[in-house]
Design an enzyme around this catalytic site. Structure first.
Site, short mmCIF file in Angstrom:
data_model
loop_
_atom_site.label_atom_id
_atom_site.label_comp_id
_atom_site.label_asym_id
_atom_site.label_seq_id
_atom_site.Cartn_x
_atom_site.Cartn_y
_atom_site.Cartn_z
N ASP A 91 -9.99 -0.77 4.65
CA ASP A 91 -9.14 -1.04 5.89
C ASP A 91 -9.78 -0.76 7.14
OD1 ASP A 91 -7.13 -1.53 7.44
OD2 ASP A 91 -5.96 0.45 7.08
N THR A 92 -10.26 0.43 7.27
CA THR A 92 -11.10 1.08 8.32
C THR A 92 -12.26 0.18 8.77
OG1 THR A 92 -10.45 3.16 7.81
CG2 THR A 92 -11.98 2.98 9.49
N ASP A 143 0.92 -1.06 -0.01
CA ASP A 143 -0.04 -0.02 0.17
C ASP A 143 0.98 1.13 0.17
OD1 ASP A 143 -2.39 1.51 -0.08
OD2 ASP A 143 -2.81 1.09 1.99
N HIS A 144 0.24 2.44 0.16
CA HIS A 144 0.87 3.60 0.05
C HIS A 144 2.41 3.66 0.85
CE1 HIS A 144 -2.92 5.92 -0.52
NE2 HIS A 144 -3.38 5.00 0.21
N SER A 204 -14.42 4.28 2.72
CA SER A 204 -15.23 4.31 3.89
C SER A 204 -16.04 5.52 3.86
CB SER A 204 -14.26 4.43 5.16
OG SER A 204 -13.52 3.04 5.37
N ASP A 211 3.10 6.40 -3.36
CA ASP A 211 2.26 7.60 -3.17
C ASP A 211 3.14 8.62 -2.92
OD1 ASP A 211 0.53 9.37 -2.37
OD2 ASP A 211 -0.44 8.49 -0.73
N GLU A 260 -0.36 7.46 -7.25
CA GLU A 260 -1.22 8.67 -6.75
C GLU A 260 -1.04 9.80 -7.22
OE1 GLU A 260 -3.80 9.84 -2.85
OE2 GLU A 260 -2.80 7.85 -2.91
N HIS A 264 -9.39 4.98 -3.30
CA HIS A 264 -8.88 4.90 -2.04
C HIS A 264 -9.83 5.76 -1.24
CE1 HIS A 264 -4.36 4.78 -3.33
NE2 HIS A 264 -4.93 3.87 -3.68
#
Length: 393
Positions: free
Chosen positions: A287-288, A107-108, A266, A142, A172, A263
């Site tokens: 994720d959250t 990820d990032h 949520s 990112d 990104e 991205h």
């Protein structure tokens, strides 16, 4: 187009198989959820959810997740890379047992975290030299906090190295708001939460000269964290404008020439997610929501069995009754996994990937340590490639 089972094998997918998978998603109007994992438990939960829902899936690890996987007691500059590699090896050993395609992704990675990225690439190169494919399927850079020219230049530099192993690059452009894994964009200028078509095309133009295995996370109001639906001003229609602009510039016959990524999902409404996917989003990060689900499964178990979890001996059934079957980690961790599995299924349904892949486990069984060393000739070529990289070629 042919059913996904006809074109993509089960297990960890890399290279051309990954390109086929994401092309199938883009052409057929669905996206693949990418779940952040911080343990073997969460990784197994994701793969089990994919198996139960007949869905391809992505398992991704963040820098902080890698540190946690290595062990919070380890204070070593390479801890994040070591932990990330450990998770990748775990998934590699088990993915085929679940019978679905699994994408291994990091990820990032902000500029300050590039040593972590370098460490994972070194592992990819070592794995490639031995087995003919990289350890990871894809990685994300990112550099959205940097000026666009620098962002693109660094991405091109790394993509040239990754392309030799057919590793997918996600990058990104524009900033995702909120805070995640130590990167805080809560006070960012709101205008920077919306990428322009010109910015997106500049990335496409630069990276496409190197290879075709890349995707762009273009900001359209996304915010990391958890928010009530409607409290985040997402504008998915902007993604359609990016595609239309690229189509015109390229003279492309495709209405969706670019692989896009979402991205900060949520708090997004079902309609917003569906619209984003319709414009060529092939991956959405989660994720959250799964963090909460994992905890909520444990919370519910503790609430139900509270009186059995206050000591090793003694519960409502009697002062001498043992409680091992309640506090055994395999019991309560499993409850957390079961809750996470249910939440993963929600994302798969939202993104339209449920039912896209019939679970397929090899008829002759899965070999333990499913590693297939390359031939002597391929090993030699891999060694040459490694030497050329070290020499800066």
């Amino acid at each position: 187009m042919a059913p996904l089972n006809d074109i993509v094998p089960p297990g960890v997918v890399t290279g051309e198989d990954l390109l086929k998978l994401l092309t199938h998603a883009k052409d057929n109007g669905y996206a693949i959820p990418a779940f952040n994992c911080t343990s073997s438990s969460t990784a197994n939960a994701v793969m089990e959810a994919a198996k139960l829902n007949n869905s391809p899936v992505m398992i991704q690890v963040s820098n902080g997740g890698g540190v946690f996987l290595c062990g919070k007691g380890i204070k070593d500059p390479n801890a994040a890379a070591a932990g990330s590699v450990a998770l990748a090896l775990h998934v590699r050993a088990l993915a085929l047992y679940y019978g679905i395609p699994v994408v291994l992704h990091s990820d990032h990675c902000a500029k300050k975290l590039l040593p972590w990225f370098d460490g994972m690439l070194e592992a990819d190169e070592a794995y490639f030299a031995q087995y003919g494919e990289p350890l990871f399927s894809s990685h994300m850079l990112d550099l959205s906090e940097e000026p666009d020219d620098e962002n693109i230049a660094i991405c091109c530099k790394y993509f040239q190295r990754m392309q030799k192993m057919k590793i997918w690059l996600e990058m990104e452009i524009g900033i995702t708001g909120g805070e995640e894994d130590g990167v805080n964009n809560e006070a960012v200028d709101p205008e920077k939460l919306y990428t322009t078509p010109e910015q997106v095309y500049a990335v496409y133009d630069a990276l496409s000269k190197i290879g075709n295995m890349f995707s762009i996370a273009a900001a359209f109001g996304n915010v990391h964290g958890v928010y009530k639906p409607g409290n985040v001003s997402l504008q998915p229609a902007r993604l359609g404008k990016h595609q239309a602009y690229a189509k015109e510039k390229l003279g492309s016959s495709s209405d969706k020439p670019i692989f896009l990524v979402m991205h900060g999902g949520s708090g997004s409404t079902k309609e917003e997610i569906t619209e984003a996917v319709s414009y060529g989003v092939v991956k959405m990060n989660i994720d959250t929501d799964t963090q909460w689900a994992y905890w909520d499964g444990l919370r519910a178990f503790e609430k139900e069995k509270h009186d059995y979890l206050q000591g090793q001996i003694g519960n409502p059934e009697g002062p001498d009754k043992p409680n091992k079957k309640f506090y055994d980690p395999r019991v309560w961790v499993r409850k957390a996994e079961e809750a996470m599995i249910k939440r993963c299924a929600v994302s798969m349904e939202l993104l339209g990937c449920t039912g896209k892949y019939d679970v397929t486990v090899p008829k002759d069984g899965v070999p333990i340590y499913n590693f297939k060393p390359k031939s002597a000739v391929d090993k030699a070529m891999g060694a040459v490639m490694g030497a050329m990289h070290k020499a800066g070629l």
